[in-house]
Design a protein around this motif. Structure first.
Motif, PDB file in Angstrom:
ATOM      1  N   PRO A 124      28.751 173.034 -49.114  1.00 38.25           N
ATOM      2  CA  PRO A 124      27.463 172.363 -48.819  1.00 38.25           C
ATOM      3  C   PRO A 124      27.103 172.339 -47.341  1.00 38.25           C
ATOM      4  N   LEU A 125      28.077 172.116 -46.460  1.00 36.00           N
ATOM      5  CA  LEU A 125      27.790 172.012 -45.027  1.00 36.00           C
ATOM      6  C   LEU A 125      27.282 173.317 -44.424  1.00 36.00           C
ATOM      7  N   LEU A 126      27.516 174.459 -45.117  1.00 34.91           N
ATOM      8  CA  LEU A 126      27.137 175.762 -44.567  1.00 34.91           C
ATOM      9  C   LEU A 126      25.881 176.329 -45.226  1.00 34.91           C
ATOM     10  N   ARG A 127      25.133 175.477 -45.934  1.00 31.06           N
ATOM     11  CA  ARG A 127      23.944 175.972 -46.624  1.00 31.06           C
ATOM     12  C   ARG A 127      22.672 175.862 -45.790  1.00 31.06           C
ATOM     13  N   HIS A 128      22.664 174.954 -44.805  1.00 33.23           N
ATOM     14  CA  HIS A 128      21.456 174.799 -43.997  1.00 33.23           C
ATOM     15  C   HIS A 128      21.363 175.909 -42.959  1.00 33.23           C
ATOM     16  N   ARG A 129      20.279 175.868 -42.153  1.00 34.90           N
ATOM     17  CA  ARG A 129      19.996 176.962 -41.224  1.00 34.90           C
ATOM     18  C   ARG A 129      21.108 177.145 -40.203  1.00 34.90           C
ATOM     19  N   PHE A 130      21.588 176.060 -39.596  1.00 34.98           N
ATOM     20  CA  PHE A 130      22.667 176.176 -38.610  1.00 34.98           C
ATOM     21  C   PHE A 130      23.961 176.650 -39.278  1.00 34.98           C
ATOM     22  N   GLY A 131      24.173 176.199 -40.518  1.00 33.36           N
ATOM     23  CA  GLY A 131      25.378 176.603 -41.247  1.00 33.36           C
ATOM     24  C   GLY A 131      25.389 178.078 -41.562  1.00 33.36           C
ATOM     25  N   LYS A 132      24.179 178.669 -41.694  1.00 29.80           N
ATOM     26  CA  LYS A 132      24.113 180.104 -41.978  1.00 29.80           C
ATOM     27  C   LYS A 132      24.735 180.924 -40.856  1.00 29.80           C
ATOM     28  N   ALA A 133      24.493 180.541 -39.598  1.00 34.07           N
ATOM     29  CA  ALA A 133      25.079 181.266 -38.468  1.00 34.07           C
ATOM     30  C   ALA A 133      26.600 181.149 -38.479  1.00 34.07           C
ATOM     31  N   ILE A 134      27.099 179.939 -38.777  1.00 39.29           N
ATOM     32  CA  ILE A 134      28.553 179.743 -38.854  1.00 39.29           C
ATOM     33  C   ILE A 134      29.124 180.546 -40.018  1.00 39.29           C
ATOM     34  N   ARG A 135      28.408 180.521 -41.140  1.00 41.97           N
ATOM     35  CA  ARG A 135      28.855 181.255 -42.341  1.00 41.97           C
ATOM     36  C   ARG A 135      28.968 182.749 -42.059  1.00 41.97           C
ATOM     37  N   ASN A 136      27.954 183.311 -41.427  1.00 43.56           N
ATOM     38  CA  ASN A 136      27.982 184.743 -41.122  1.00 43.56           C
ATOM     39  C   ASN A 136      29.077 185.075 -40.115  1.00 43.56           C
ATOM     40  N   SER A 137      29.261 184.192 -39.133  1.00 40.04           N
ATOM     41  CA  SER A 137      30.294 184.434 -38.127  1.00 40.04           C
ATOM     42  C   SER A 137      31.684 184.389 -38.744  1.00 40.04           C
ATOM     43  N   LEU A 138      31.924 183.391 -39.609  1.00 37.95           N
ATOM     44  CA  LEU A 138      33.227 183.296 -40.281  1.00 37.95           C
ATOM     45  C   LEU A 138      33.461 184.496 -41.193  1.00 37.95           C
ATOM     46  N   ALA A 139      32.430 184.883 -41.944  1.00 36.57           N
ATOM     47  CA  ALA A 139      32.572 186.017 -42.867  1.00 36.57           C
ATOM     48  C   ALA A 139      32.854 187.305 -42.104  1.00 36.57           C
ATOM     49  N   THR A 140      32.140 187.501 -40.994  1.00 35.41           N
ATOM     50  CA  THR A 140      32.365 188.707 -40.181  1.00 35.41           C
ATOM     51  C   THR A 140      33.785 188.724 -39.623  1.00 35.41           C
ATOM     52  N   SER A 141      34.211 187.586 -39.062  1.00 38.39           N
ATOM     53  CA  SER A 141      35.533 187.516 -38.445  1.00 38.39           C
ATOM     54  C   SER A 141      36.644 187.719 -39.472  1.00 38.39           C
ATOM     55  N   ALA A 142      36.508 187.056 -40.643  1.00 39.51           N
ATOM     56  CA  ALA A 142      37.548 187.160 -41.673  1.00 39.51           C
ATOM     57  C   ALA A 142      37.635 188.568 -42.246  1.00 39.51           C
ATOM     58  N   SER A 143      36.480 189.192 -42.536  1.00 36.53           N
ATOM     59  CA  SER A 143      36.498 190.538 -43.119  1.00 36.53           C
ATOM     60  C   SER A 143      37.015 191.570 -42.117  1.00 36.53           C
ATOM     61  N   ALA A 144      36.640 191.426 -40.844  1.00 35.95           N
ATOM     62  CA  ALA A 144      37.171 192.342 -39.825  1.00 35.95           C
ATOM     63  C   ALA A 144      38.673 192.173 -39.674  1.00 35.95           C
ATOM     64  N   GLN A 145      39.155 190.912 -39.741  1.00 34.06           N
ATOM     65  CA  GLN A 145      40.591 190.644 -39.614  1.00 34.06           C
ATOM     66  C   GLN A 145      41.366 191.292 -40.749  1.00 34.06           C
ATOM     67  N   ILE A 146      40.836 191.235 -41.957  1.00 37.26           N
ATOM     68  CA  ILE A 146      41.497 191.884 -43.097  1.00 37.26           C
ATOM     69  C   ILE A 146      41.486 193.397 -42.925  1.00 37.26           C
ATOM     70  N   GLY A 147      40.383 193.927 -42.423  1.00 41.59           N
ATOM     71  CA  GLY A 147      40.294 195.369 -42.217  1.00 41.59           C
ATOM     72  C   GLY A 147      41.340 195.895 -41.245  1.00 41.59           C
ATOM     73  N   ILE A 148      41.544 195.155 -40.159  1.00 48.09           N
ATOM     74  CA  ILE A 148      42.480 195.645 -39.139  1.00 48.09           C
ATOM     75  C   ILE A 148      43.924 195.248 -39.414  1.00 48.09           C
ATOM     76  N   LEU A 149      44.155 194.400 -40.436  1.00 47.64           N
ATOM     77  CA  LEU A 149      45.491 193.845 -40.648  1.00 47.64           C
ATOM     78  C   LEU A 149      46.593 194.898 -40.769  1.00 47.64           C
ATOM     79  N   PRO A 150      46.446 195.934 -41.619  1.00 50.52           N
ATOM     80  CA  PRO A 150      47.530 196.921 -41.705  1.00 50.52           C
ATOM     81  C   PRO A 150      47.821 197.600 -40.368  1.00 50.52           C
ATOM     82  N   ALA A 151      46.762 198.008 -39.644  1.00 52.25           N
ATOM     83  CA  ALA A 151      46.964 198.653 -38.345  1.00 52.25           C
ATOM     84  C   ALA A 151      47.557 197.685 -37.342  1.00 52.25           C
ATOM     85  N   GLN A 152      47.089 196.439 -37.367  1.00 52.27           N
ATOM     86  CA  GLN A 152      47.589 195.443 -36.420  1.00 52.27           C
ATOM     87  C   GLN A 152      49.075 195.181 -36.614  1.00 52.27           C
ATOM     88  N   LEU A 153      49.485 195.028 -37.876  1.00 53.12           N
ATOM     89  CA  LEU A 153      50.903 194.784 -38.142  1.00 53.12           C
ATOM     90  C   LEU A 153      51.743 196.006 -37.779  1.00 53.12           C
TER      91      LEU A 153
END
Length: 550
Positions: A124-153
């Motif tokens: 619920p806290l991420l549904r409003h306009r300000f939450g959308k920016a946080i939501r997109n930032s978290l989603a971008t960071s998490a998906s990029a982290q998963i993508g690089i995980l094998p290479a990083q390790l």
């Protein structure tokens, strides 16, 4: 958050946006497009066509052309084209960290970001306009982290646990810093005083970013060390990615892939534990002209010596094999704790790199030999660091015994300080599965004679003093009859390994390996024999019949 320090897609995006705005008054669309592309390519050339800049530039160019002709941009095709061009420019980029991390980050964003966005929308806290920016930032960071995980390790062996959340703050600040820095450069080029206000703003934001990052680094378990992915870990990673993949439809299929990922991870861990319990692994690390060996048996891990550490202030550089070789190796192996670190004697090419290990890892014990007359400053600093870090210091003498899992290490020399650093080297005879290994430090000919009555045949000899002609005497080698002789050596002015020592080793029929030629050399000791592998491949060395008490 090291990516914020790299000249990467963030910079290219800012340059492309700025150029697009600046050229908007030009009515001829293709002229504006051509100028934008030319400026982006010039910027990429200024940065040496690094992997991340080349990727971002080519993907931006494709997106601009697509927009100009009214076609929807296909991110995966654009990424594939950028990868092809980057490898045509320099195929060896495929082996670099920047290439692997840059491209896998984008792959992670493409494949996993929609799943994270959908999941975060339910909060619920991420549904409003300000939450959308946080939501997109978290989603971008998490998906990029998963993508690089094998290479990083595989590259670093570490996993920054909090990076997904820290990047939510660090990336926007980095974007502001880059834009202000560009503005400072442009304004300062016009008139130096014009750039001063934006320079102060830039510096202030950098201080804020540093404070956030330093604070996060002090959070417990900010970084864990699982080590590089093996075959089992790679299979687990594939199943985990399939569970998160946006094209995987259905909760049952996702759960099945997740379960397979867990089973593969557990199986890989169990297999590693079992293999470690069935053998003694010794890795003789390539630390140039010095000694360093990593030993593992069962759940016990120790390090014998650590290579050199030297400062060349007049030349403006330093050499620290602890930082450049030992720590990367240990992290790659998933080692964050050592049961013991052994300094064979007080020569810097043996103890020098151990300071970095004591400062960075959890170490239970620092083991040394009699060192009453060892007054070298660096050695005393190592002892002081161990005391400061709460590492127990143990002094071993001839007759003492050390257990490394199920392997037994008997100290055979010295009885006391020998009034010489090299001749006071801690000499240990290890035994596992009926096979013996002798570590000799820098012991010379004058002390080897006193050892003859205490020694037995050995399967593997760590050759004394890097193959010096003043070590490994004929009587000593004839008493040991080593099947394998390993020399830890690098470029040096002393002529190591000497022709005389090599000739004496060949005379007793020893198979000779040297880190200078073979790189890091691994010896696996089990009931089947001693298997040695290096750059030159694998050799199974069966010890002489009757020599190992089988």
């Amino acid at each position: 958050v090291s990516h914020v320090l790299a000249v990467s897609g963030l910079h290219v995006g800012i340059v492309a946006s700025a150029v697009h705005v600046a050229l908007r008054p030009i009515k001829k669309r293709w002229l504006a497009l051509g100028l934008t592309v030319a400026i982006l390519l010039l910027y990429a050339a200024m940065n040496g066509f690094s992997a991340s800049v080349t990727r971002a530039t080519l993907m931006s160019v494709i997106a601009l052309f697509g927009a100009a002709i009214g076609e929807r941009n296909d991110t995966l095709n654009a990424l594939g084209f950028a990868m092809l061009v980057a490898l045509l420019i320099n195929p060896f980029q495929l082996l670099t960290a920047s290439f692997l991390l840059s491209f896998t980050a984008v792959i992670g964003i493409v494949f996993f970001m929609p799943l994270f966005q959908n999941g975060l929308r339910r909060i619920p806290l991420l549904r409003h306009r300000f939450g959308k920016a946080i939501r997109n930032s978290l989603a971008t960071s998490a998906s990029a982290q998963i993508g690089i995980l094998p290479a990083q390790l595989s590259l670093f062996g570490t996993l920054p646990v909090w990076s997904v959340f820290i990047n939510v703050l660090a990336v926007p600040i980095a974007g502001a810093v880059v834009m202000l820095a560009f503005a400072t450069a442009l304004l300062g080029a016009i008139a130096l005083p014009l750039g001063i206000p934006t320079a102060y703003l830039t510096a202030g934001l950098v201080r804020v970013q540093n404070a956030i990052i330093l604070f996060s680094s002090r959070i417990p378990y900010a970084v864990v060390t699982p080590g590089a992915l093996g075959i089992g870990g790679g299979i687990a990673a594939i199943f985990a990615c399939l569970a998160l993949w946006r094209f995987t439809k259905g909760a049952r299929l996702r759960c099945a892939f997740a379960a397979l990922a867990v089973l593969a991870a557990i199986g890989s861990y169990a297999c590693d534990r079992y293999m470690a319990s069935q053998r003694l692994e010794i890795v003789f690390l390539d630390v140039g002209q010095g000694d360093a060996a990593y030993l593992r048996q069962g759940r016990t891990r120790i390090l014998i010596d650590g290579g050199n550490r030297q400062d060349f202030a007049e030349l403006g550089y330093s050499v620290d094999y602890g930082t450049s070789v030992l720590l990367p190796f240990l992290r790659n192996r998933g080692v964050s704790h050592l049961d013991a670190v052994i300094a064979s004697h007080a020569d810097s090419d043996h103890y020098g790199g151990l300071s970095a290990v004591l400062a960075s890892l959890d170490v239970d014990r620092l083991i040394v030999g009699p060192d009453d007359g060892a007054n070298e400053l660096g050695y005393r600093e190592l002892l002081a660091l161990a005391e400061k870090r709460g590492v127990e210091r143990i002094v071993l003498r001839a007759g003492d015994r050390l257990m490394i899992g199920d392997a037994s290490a008997k100290v055979v020399w010295p009885d006391a300080w020998q009034n010489d650093t090299n001749e006071s080297s801690l000499v240990m005879q290890m035994e596992y599965a009926g096979k013996r290994v002798l570590f000799t430090g820098d012991l010379g000919v004058q002390s080897e004679g006193a050892l003859l009555a205490r020694l037995e045949d050995v399967g593997l000899l760590k050759v004394g003093h890097h193959g010096s002609k003043y070590a490994s005497s004929a009587p000593f080698l004839e008493a040991l009859q080593p099947e394998i002789a390993l020399i830890s050596v690098g470029t040096n002015p002393h002529g190591h390994p000497s022709e005389e020592a090599i000739a004496r080793l060949k005379a007793v029929g020893a198979a000779i390996y040297a880190t200078q030629d073979d790189g890091a050399i691994t010896a696996m000791i089990s009931k089947r024999g001693i298997a040695v592998s290096g750059k030159l491949g694998l050799k199974q060395c069966d010890v002489k019949e009757g020599s190992q008490g089988e």
